[in-house]
Every structure is written in structure tokens, then in C-alpha cells.
Scaffold this motif. Sequence first.
Motif, short mmCIF file in Angstrom:
data_model
loop_
_atom_site.label_atom_id
_atom_site.label_comp_id
_atom_site.label_asym_id
_atom_site.label_seq_id
_atom_site.Cartn_x
_atom_site.Cartn_y
_atom_site.Cartn_z
N PRO A 1 13.03 -0.84 -22.15
CA PRO A 1 13.03 -0.36 -23.53
C PRO A 1 12.56 1.09 -23.60
N PRO A 2 13.06 1.82 -24.60
CA PRO A 2 12.61 3.21 -24.75
C PRO A 2 11.13 3.29 -25.12
N SER A 3 10.58 4.47 -25.01
CA SER A 3 9.17 4.66 -25.37
C SER A 3 9.03 4.58 -26.89
N GLY A 4 7.80 4.44 -27.33
CA GLY A 4 7.54 4.46 -28.76
C GLY A 4 8.26 3.35 -29.49
N CYS A 5 8.85 3.70 -30.63
CA CYS A 5 9.64 2.73 -31.39
C CYS A 5 10.94 2.49 -30.65
N TYR A 6 11.27 1.21 -30.39
CA TYR A 6 12.47 0.90 -29.60
C TYR A 6 13.74 1.41 -30.27
N PHE A 7 13.67 1.63 -31.56
CA PHE A 7 14.88 2.02 -32.29
C PHE A 7 15.06 3.54 -32.32
N ASP B 1 8.72 12.98 -33.63
CA ASP B 1 8.02 12.96 -32.35
C ASP B 1 7.10 11.75 -32.24
N ARG B 2 6.48 11.40 -33.36
CA ARG B 2 5.57 10.26 -33.35
C ARG B 2 6.32 8.97 -32.96
N CYS B 3 7.57 8.83 -33.48
CA CYS B 3 8.37 7.64 -33.18
C CYS B 3 8.70 7.55 -31.70
N ARG B 4 8.81 8.72 -31.04
CA ARG B 4 9.16 8.74 -29.62
C ARG B 4 7.99 8.35 -28.73
N SER B 5 6.77 8.49 -29.25
CA SER B 5 5.62 8.26 -28.38
C SER B 5 4.82 7.02 -28.78
N GLU B 6 4.76 6.71 -30.06
CA GLU B 6 3.83 5.68 -30.51
C GLU B 6 4.62 4.47 -31.04
N THR B 7 4.29 3.28 -30.55
CA THR B 7 4.99 2.08 -31.00
C THR B 7 4.43 1.63 -32.35
#
Lengths: 355, 363
Positions: A305-311, A320-326
Motif C-alpha cells: 500500500p502507498p504511504s500515508g492515506c492509501y487513496f 503533503d500531509r496525505c502522502r505521509s500521515e495515515t
Amino acid sequence: MPFDQQTSDGGGAKDPAQGQIILDVKNLKKHFPIRRGLLRRVVGQVRAVDDVSFNIRQGETLSLVGESGCGKTTTSRCILRAIEPTAGAIHFRIDQGEPLDLGPMRKRDLRPMRQHMQMIFQDPFSSLNPRMTIMDIIGEPLLVNGMTNLVERRERVQELMGLVQLPAAYINRFPHAFSGGQRQRIGIARALALNPSLIVADEPVSALDVSVQAQIVNLLLELQDRLGLSYLFVAHDLSVVKHVSDRVAVMYVGKIVEIAKTSDLFETPKHPYTEALLSAVPVPDPRARSKRIVLEGDVADPAHPPSGCYFHPRCPHATDRCRSETPTLNETAPDHAVACHRAEELDLRGVTAAA
Amino acid sequence: MPPIPMGEPARPRREPILSVRNLETHFLLDEGVVRAVDGTSFDLFSKQTLGIVGESGCGKSVTARSILGIVESPGKVVGGEVMLRRDGAREMIDLAKLDPKGDRYRAIRGAEIALVFQEPMSSFSAYHTVGNQIIEAIRLHQPLTKKQARNKAIDLLHMVGVPKPDRRIDEYSFELSGGLRQRVMVAMALSSDPRILIADEPTTALDVTTQAQVLDLLRQLQDERDLAIILITHDMGVIAEMADDVVVMYLGKEVENGPVDDIFHNPKHPYTRSLLNSIPSILARPRSKLSTIEGSIPHPYARPPGCPFHPRCTVAIPGLCDSQTPRFLPMGDRQGVSCFLHHGPSGQSMPSGKDTGARHDAV
């Protein structure tokens, strides 16, 4: 007319939100190991179900929706312990008693539980044994559970056939003599034989023709009103889901990304994935051809799965926050929880009759 | 039978490139004759999307296979015409009269009329890379070297939006997702620049989000290449989204045809109306019941006499619909219908034909 038409047309006549919680799933996980090489070493995990929590009240329908591979079927099978969950609790209440956790229960202790939770399958052509009569198919769960008297069993089978509106005269026929819709009725009668309180229905109408699908959808609604059943409804067809559900949970790569009352979820979605999913459904009206949100790419691979939010790789609103933090699933309004960092600020489009 | 005029009124009057007349395809079995397609007629124009819609057993897929001459044995086209205007030709040729295994049909199939199947998983070979399968299709119709064909295949994959086409071309079908597989299928169908694309349930096995991608792709390709598309589906939503004109079929019979707006907002045949009413809508109120069509689709061996829909029809006329078969006749300028409510037994117009309208107008 075997049923008095009462509540299901009214929409709000009964309120399952008041019912007792009969199923409470907490942090359910199912990871499938990926094995490679000569020694079959575990090199990774497919997180098919990844920390899923929800509950179902008596008389309520909760639908699990999402694209193929999102884990909705695995979730439903884990609840029945047809697949062994990796972790998590499945609290199930029987007859107003104290909830019992099915998760760690031994197979032997699980058996008496099973009559209270039953399953309706997708394909009425492969889920009925072609060499058994209707009497044998519907009567089998009764026999297994100790109803050895043939006369008694026959009466109960006929009663069940009446319940699903099958002519009792067909009792000695074999499945091949029935149409798809009638076979699905047989499957429903079998599921109801032991008076279950929870029915898990995995795509129960998706193999049927439209004209027959409507009959089965109505039958499920009627049976619920009459018998006070709770449904866990697994489906990919959002139009059918809209017709049957009290609440809907949207899953993406093993996680619930949004869960809300049906009308709230469809009219005011809070997660960009829900919005895209809704907008992709073709509306059966040529005058309603609208601008759809077409998602780029494919569903993320649950093994990587991708980092952060899977979507985030497919999300038009990602930061940027979505890319790093789930994101975690948070309640933004009463009975409306969403797992999105930007849920509060985004103004997303739902489907409404006016559209 | 007079031809039913079709096509969007806004478009200039043109000659059809495919004209199907009274097509009959029967399956001759030991148990009896199954009339899978029993007298279907329609016209197809370039740039048009014609939707053929119906439930299982209505003959929509067999119609497609009859046009392509790939009906499986013991099925056989036993009557009617499939007139095709070949590229640049003035005269039409009747495909139904050609030998389905002959060279002339082979030169048309794939090259001028191409097919996209429903199941992208089972319609590719798992033993060959998708690239080799596209290259095979290209070289069947075009005199290209393997190298040239490979480059063309990469271009085609690029055109249908397959990412990294130079790498994907060497993958096997099972390595691709459902949506990518269907894109590759479309690329293969378009490899010889057909003018007609028959898409048989092209999105049925796909998720809604992937379905939206594939439908968008078909529309885009239609614009770029002036394709005529025959879209076969059971999904009224897809029809509403894509089709210019619609043919509604039931048990091998064409029950109604017309422009998409009329089919949805002014349906004439009781089956079309019931079908529209029974589809679940995403706009419905939660926990609302659906209106149903009583009974189920009859078994093909046990086709009812008279109008095939009469046992399930709420407005059937006793003594007429159960004994005589209604003819397919025009209704107004653009619609056609086979129903005694609109045409009497002798074919005269019945002004009393009840018009209850579709639900979108009623709701």
C-alpha cells in the motif's frame, strides 16, 4: 399477499437506530502471508482487512461497499469465521444475552453460534447441490440441528417456502427446474431455516436479471421487517445498496474510509473516494448525463500500500500531509465517520434526486 | 416491413453503414428449435452509438455474433439480411449470404467490424503475451513486418491509455488489472481501424470506477475515429450514459427501438416501461421497495405463444396477445414498437394505446 405491507415503504416508520447492538466488530484484521522461494518463507503480508470496526443493530442493514479487492467479502467471511481473522474482536449477542467474542472461540464452541448467523450466497447456480431436492436443501440445516422427525421437518420446509413465496408444491423438485430468482429464494429459505438473527448476504442479487433482482430486493426488505433480521449486505452495486441499507460503510484497500447513514453518505459524502465512487454510477436517465469524476489508475495493491492515506495517489485533493500521515476514522457529524485529513474543509458532491 | 428511421435528428440524414433486417438466428437442438434471435431490424450510422439492451436470453449477444458470423454451432443464421457498406463502396453487401468460414467474411471480421468481449480474462490466451496477441491481429489484416506491427501495437496501447506501453506489451493478461485488460482488448479490436465496434457487455465485469474509465475511452475513440459502436448491455444506466439510439429486446424479439431520450422518457412497450421501473436507482429513497415484473423470463424451449411478454404483462389483452404475435411497426417518426396496444392485429394504429410515461416524468 403473504406480508402485510407496513414499514419498509415508509422509510422511517421503524427505527433500527434504537435497536440493540447485536454485532460489534472491533479492530478486525486479516493478513494473508505472501510466501516465496523453496522454503516458502513469508516475504510480505497482504492486508486484506486492516483494522476494521463497525457494529450492527437489531433489524438494521449495514452495507459494505467498495471496489473488488477492497476486503469487503473477506470482512464478512471473517465475521462468520469462515476465514480465520488475524486479530480483532467479533462480539455477537444472541437472544438479548451478553455479547460473546467469536474471535478467539474454539471451533467446537462456535458451532451452536452458527445457527444465529447465516449466509446468502451470490451465485444461485453454484450454491445449491444439483442432486438434492428442495426438501433436502432447505431441510438439511434442520436435520443437522436435531429435527429428525420427517413430518415435522417437511412442515417447517413448507412454511419456509411460503415465507420466500415459493409454491409448496415444488418441494420435491431439483434446483435445475428453477429460474435464477427462484433459486435465490431457495437459498434464502435455507438461510432462514434456523431463525437466525444476522444474515450475511454477499452480493445476493448481482447474478440476477434486473426484473428478478427487484423481486429479491423487495423480499429481503419484507423478511427483515417481518422477522426483525439484521443484514450485513456486501455489494458493489451502489443503486441496490441505496435501496436496502440503513447505514453504509465504504471500504478502500482493507480499511473503512467512510461510514454513515445511507442518505447522509449518498447526499453529503465526506471522503473523496466516496464522492468518486458515487459519481461513477451511471444514472438511468439520459437527461442526467453529467460530468463524472473519473479516477486515474487502479486500486492500490494491498501487499504494497502507498504511504500515508492509501487513496492519495488517486485523490484530486491530496496534500503533503496525505502522502505521509495515515488518517484515522473520526466522527465529523453524528453517525458519520470519515478517514480523511481534509474532511472538514472539502465540499464534495453527492447524489440527490434534484441532480 | 418499412425500415424504421433512426439516428439523432440533429445529425444530417446519412446512409447507414450497417443495416440489419429481420435477422433470424436459430439453434437447432434435439429438444427443439431455440429462436435466439427472431426478427430483429436496425440501422447503424457512422459516429452513432446504438445500444442493444435486454435481460438474459433476449438474444442481444447472439445478434452481435450473427453480424460477425461467429454464431457457435448448432446456431445458424436462418433468415434476414445483414447489409454492410464496405469502406468507400456504394453498394451494400449481405453478410448473411457469405460463408462464415470464407475468405470474404474473414477480410471483414476484425478489419471492418471488430468485437470487444465481456470477459477480458477469458478472452485472452494466458500462454502468449498480450503484445503477441495484438501483433497477430495486426498482421492478419495488414502487410506489416513483425517489427512494424510491434511498434503499431505499442502505439495502440498508448492510445487506449495503457501506462508504459513499451513494457506492458511483453506482459501476460493475468499480470494486468481488469481495467487494463479491457483497454488492451479495445486496442486489439481497433488494431485494423474498423469502422464498426461491437462491444458486448464491455464493462459488466468491471468496478464502477473502472467502468467509467472504459466508457470514457470508448467515447473518446469514437470522436477521434468516427466509430460506429453497437453497445450490448443489460445495464440501463450504461445505455442512458452512452447510447444515441436504443433497441430493446425480449426473448429474441425486438420489442421497441428509438432515440435514447424517447426510450427513457416516453417508452411505448409495456416491457420497456416495466424494465425501467424495476431498476434500482441511486437517486431512490433508502429502504424503498422496487416495482417488479411478475414471474421470470421463460425458458427458451418454452417460449409462450403470441407476444412473448404477455404472461408477465399487466396490460395484456386476453384473446389477442396470447395467441397472435404483434408485428414490429413504426410509432411516430423515430420510434418503433411491437405491441397490440399500439397497433391492432391488422397493423392499424391504436390511438387508445395507454401512455403512462416513464418514472422520471412521474416522480
